[in-house]
Design a protein around this motif. Structure first.
Motif, short mmCIF file in Angstrom:
data_model
loop_
_atom_site.label_atom_id
_atom_site.label_comp_id
_atom_site.label_asym_id
_atom_site.label_seq_id
_atom_site.Cartn_x
_atom_site.Cartn_y
_atom_site.Cartn_z
N ILE A 37 0.73 -1.18 0.02
CA ILE A 37 -0.02 0.12 0.12
C ILE A 37 0.92 1.19 -0.15
O ILE A 37 1.79 1.30 0.81
CB ILE A 37 -0.94 0.01 1.12
CG1 ILE A 37 -1.70 -1.46 1.19
CG2 ILE A 37 -2.03 1.19 1.14
CD1 ILE A 37 -2.57 -1.73 0.06
N GLY A 74 -2.40 5.37 -0.67
CA GLY A 74 -3.42 4.36 -0.37
C GLY A 74 -3.79 4.29 0.90
O GLY A 74 -4.79 3.78 1.35
N THR A 116 -8.41 1.82 0.13
CA THR A 116 -7.49 1.01 0.72
C THR A 116 -7.15 1.13 2.46
O THR A 116 -6.32 0.68 2.71
CB THR A 116 -6.31 1.12 -0.09
OG1 THR A 116 -5.79 2.30 -0.59
CG2 THR A 116 -6.38 0.17 -1.33
N ILE A 143 -6.04 -1.22 5.34
CA ILE A 143 -5.59 -2.44 4.64
C ILE A 143 -3.99 -2.57 4.62
O ILE A 143 -3.37 -1.25 4.25
CB ILE A 143 -5.82 -2.78 3.14
CG1 ILE A 143 -7.59 -2.89 3.13
CG2 ILE A 143 -5.34 -3.98 2.83
CD1 ILE A 143 -8.01 -2.97 1.73
N ALA A 150 -1.57 0.97 -4.72
CA ALA A 150 -0.65 -0.06 -4.21
C ALA A 150 0.12 -0.41 -5.27
O ALA A 150 -0.29 -0.15 -6.47
CB ALA A 150 -1.48 -1.21 -3.69
N THR A 159 -7.97 -3.04 -10.16
CA THR A 159 -7.36 -3.82 -9.18
C THR A 159 -6.80 -5.17 -9.92
O THR A 159 -7.35 -5.79 -10.58
CB THR A 159 -7.97 -4.61 -8.09
OG1 THR A 159 -8.91 -3.30 -7.71
CG2 THR A 159 -7.63 -5.19 -6.89
N ASN A 194 -8.62 -9.01 1.73
CA ASN A 194 -8.03 -7.80 1.19
C ASN A 194 -8.33 -7.35 -0.44
O ASN A 194 -8.69 -6.39 -0.68
CB ASN A 194 -6.50 -7.91 1.25
CG ASN A 194 -5.86 -7.85 2.79
OD1 ASN A 194 -6.38 -7.47 3.38
ND2 ASN A 194 -5.11 -8.92 3.00
N VAL A 234 -10.94 -4.22 -1.27
CA VAL A 234 -10.58 -3.57 -2.48
C VAL A 234 -11.45 -3.42 -3.46
O VAL A 234 -11.96 -2.18 -3.81
CB VAL A 234 -9.23 -3.81 -2.86
CG1 VAL A 234 -8.77 -2.60 -3.95
CG2 VAL A 234 -7.98 -3.13 -1.69
#
Length: 233
Positions: free
Chosen positions: A132, A136, A142, A145, A167, A201, A214, A218
């Protein structure tokens, strides 16, 4: 709110099963969901003007000029656009206008050493970190996280600097690969395009990765953040 789910392309990414994982979340979040098996729907101006969010899972494949124009116009007007892995970052390779819209393009996923390969998809599975970024850490998608590890395809992405990187992932130097220094690629990014928001992503090759807490968080947060309602607030 209305969401458009567009799925198809290469079956190896299981577009029907993968997008179906997120349909309950969209419905619980208040979206009326419409599903199409072709990007041709993007050419329908009446549908696109009434869409707050597009979730796309179409790996490779092709897109007609009028459909692409419809997608670009809708995003510029405020429709959110999101997806994961090859379903958004490796769609419509022959279309430079699509690549410009998304801001990053899959080029490869480095594999394991040749002597250990079995001839199946696991040849391209590496354990890698998703890190991250400072941006982020505070971004709604995010925040909270921590850096995390996955064992799956690690995307090498070509990109421009209009993206906001939440990230990254770094490809190390390994004896069997030809590059001579570590290469850092964006793993999660956003992009402002006109009035619209885009979220990409890159993890998401298989259903188990999409169900990683995770990764799933996201993607779900990204859908809400990208939607027209959120971007207008």
């Amino acid at each position: 709110m209305k969401a458009l789910v567009v799925r198809g392309g290469w079956e190896g990414h299981r577009p029907i099963e993968a997008t179906s994982l997120f349909l309950p979340f969209l419905e619980l979040s208040g979206f009326e969901v419409r599903i199409f098996d072709s990007p041709a729907i993007y050419a329908d101006k009446s549908v696109m003007s009434d869409t707050d969010l597009i979730l796309q899972c179409v790996t490779m494949s092709s897109i007609e000029r009028d459909a692409l124009a419809g997608l670009r116009e809708a995003v510029a007007a405020g429709t959110g656009f999101t997806g994961w892995h090859g379903g958004i970052a490796d769609s419509f390779r022959a279309s430079s206008d699509y690549l410009q819209l998304v801001g990053g393009q899959f080029t490869t996923h480095p594999g394991i050493i040749a002597s250990d390969r079995k001839g199946d998809e696991s040849d391209n599975f590496l354990t890698y970190a998703v890190d991250i970024t400072p941006l982020g850490r505070d971004h709604p998608i995010t925040a909270g996280i921590d850096d995390f590890e996955l064992t799956t395809e690690q995307y090498w992405v070509l990109h421009d600097d209009l993206i906001d990187v939440l990230a990254t992932t770094t490809h190390p130097v390994r004896p069997w690969h030809p590059w001579h220094r570590p290469i850092t690629s964006p793993a999660i990014w956003t992009r402002q395009w006109g009035k619209g928001r885009i979220v990409v992503t890159t993890p998401g090759h298989s259903l188990d990765i999409l169900e990683n807490p995770n990764v799933r968080t996201v993607i779900e947060r990204g859908m809400l953040w990208a939607s027209r309602t959120a971007s207008a607030s």
